[in-house]
Write a protein that holds these residues in place. Structure first.
Motif, PDB file in Angstrom:
ATOM      1  N   ILE A 276     -29.066 -47.110  -9.638  1.00  9.30           N
ATOM      2  CA  ILE A 276     -29.887 -48.303  -9.832  1.00  9.30           C
ATOM      3  C   ILE A 276     -29.506 -49.372  -8.814  1.00  9.30           C
ATOM      4  CG2 ILE A 276     -30.395 -50.183 -11.447  1.00  9.30           C
ATOM      5  CD1 ILE A 276     -30.132 -48.094 -13.686  1.00  9.30           C
ATOM      6  N   GLU A 277     -28.216 -49.514  -8.540  1.00  7.39           N
ATOM      7  CA  GLU A 277     -27.764 -50.483  -7.538  1.00  7.39           C
ATOM      8  C   GLU A 277     -28.293 -50.117  -6.155  1.00  7.39           C
ATOM      9  OE1 GLU A 277     -23.525 -52.456  -6.203  1.00  7.39           O
ATOM     10  OE2 GLU A 277     -23.560 -50.353  -6.753  1.00  7.39           O
ATOM     11  N   PHE A 278     -28.234 -48.840  -5.800  1.00  3.62           N
ATOM     12  CA  PHE A 278     -28.741 -48.368  -4.513  1.00  3.62           C
ATOM     13  C   PHE A 278     -30.233 -48.658  -4.372  1.00  3.62           C
ATOM     14  CE2 PHE A 278     -30.614 -44.918  -1.958  1.00  3.62           C
ATOM     15  CZ  PHE A 278     -29.928 -45.112  -0.767  1.00  3.62           C
ATOM     16  N   GLN A 279     -30.991 -48.420  -5.440  1.00  7.07           N
ATOM     17  CA  GLN A 279     -32.430 -48.685  -5.406  1.00  7.07           C
ATOM     18  C   GLN A 279     -32.716 -50.172  -5.255  1.00  7.07           C
ATOM     19  OE1 GLN A 279     -34.838 -46.260  -5.369  1.00  7.07           O
ATOM     20  NE2 GLN A 279     -36.143 -47.968  -4.796  1.00  7.07           N
ATOM     21  N   ALA A 280     -31.947 -51.015  -5.929  1.00 10.64           N
ATOM     22  CA  ALA A 280     -32.146 -52.463  -5.820  1.00 10.64           C
ATOM     23  C   ALA A 280     -31.830 -52.938  -4.405  1.00 10.64           C
ATOM     24  CB  ALA A 280     -31.279 -53.198  -6.831  1.00 10.64           C
ATOM     25  N   ILE A 281     -30.790 -52.396  -3.799  1.00 10.02           N
ATOM     26  CA  ILE A 281     -30.428 -52.778  -2.423  1.00 10.02           C
ATOM     27  C   ILE A 281     -31.527 -52.345  -1.455  1.00 10.02           C
ATOM     28  CG2 ILE A 281     -28.810 -52.306  -0.542  1.00 10.02           C
ATOM     29  CD1 ILE A 281     -26.600 -52.209  -2.705  1.00 10.02           C
ATOM     30  N   ASN A 282     -32.045 -51.124  -1.610  1.00 11.55           N
ATOM     31  CA  ASN A 282     -33.121 -50.653  -0.723  1.00 11.55           C
ATOM     32  C   ASN A 282     -34.409 -51.426  -0.927  1.00 11.55           C
ATOM     33  OD1 ASN A 282     -31.618 -48.798   0.657  1.00 11.55           O
ATOM     34  ND2 ASN A 282     -32.141 -47.107  -0.694  1.00 11.55           N
ATOM     35  N   ASP A 283     -34.730 -51.774  -2.165  1.00  8.15           N
ATOM     36  CA  ASP A 283     -35.912 -52.600  -2.413  1.00  8.15           C
ATOM     37  C   ASP A 283     -35.770 -53.956  -1.748  1.00  8.15           C
ATOM     38  OD1 ASP A 283     -36.990 -50.554  -3.883  1.00  8.15           O
ATOM     39  OD2 ASP A 283     -36.540 -51.463  -5.831  1.00  8.15           O
ATOM     40  N   ASN A 284     -34.559 -54.507  -1.783  1.00  5.15           N
ATOM     41  CA  ASN A 284     -34.301 -55.794  -1.155  1.00  5.15           C
ATOM     42  C   ASN A 284     -34.463 -55.704   0.363  1.00  5.15           C
ATOM     43  OD1 ASN A 284     -33.471 -58.570  -1.400  1.00  5.15           O
ATOM     44  ND2 ASN A 284     -31.553 -57.952  -0.435  1.00  5.15           N
ATOM     45  N   LYS A 285     -33.972 -54.635   0.964  1.00  4.51           N
ATOM     46  CA  LYS A 285     -34.116 -54.438   2.412  1.00  4.51           C
ATOM     47  C   LYS A 285     -35.588 -54.315   2.796  1.00  4.51           C
ATOM     48  CE  LYS A 285     -29.760 -52.106   3.342  1.00  4.51           C
ATOM     49  NZ  LYS A 285     -29.159 -50.809   3.730  1.00  4.51           N
TER      50      LYS A 285
END
Length: 92
Positions: free
Chosen positions: A63-72
């Motif tokens: 979930i953290e990885f997905q949030a970081i990629n969405d932010n990018k």
């Protein structure tokens, strides 16, 4: 089991006090993980506390990885030079 190990899970997941990704703090990511794992069928089948903790940490990282990629993705600016236009077929 999640409620029993709540503080331990926060420490294991590398819980941080600050940081925002797509308007989500680490507390939001942690709470999303709690909701996801508590409703997950695979997590319901885990009877060993250690397995559940490992599964929880795995889902937290996802979930953290997905949030970081969405932010990018939100920060990227698509320039016109990089976009390909679709070719319109010529009519005869």
């Amino acid at each position: 089991m999640i409620a029993h190990n709540y503080d331990h899970l926060k420490q294991l997941c590398g819980y941080r006090a600050s940081g925002l990704y797509c308007s989500k703090s680490y507390e939001d990511v942690f709470q999303d993980t709690v909701l996801l794992v508590s409703q997950d069928e695979k997590a319901a089948t885990l009877t060993n506390e250690k397995d559940l903790i490992n599964y929880f940490c795995y889902r937290f990282r996802m979930i953290e990885f997905q949030a970081i990629n969405d932010n990018k993705q939100l920060k990227e600016i698509p320039y016109a030079d990089y976009l390909q236009t679709q070719k319109i077929p010529e009519e005869e």
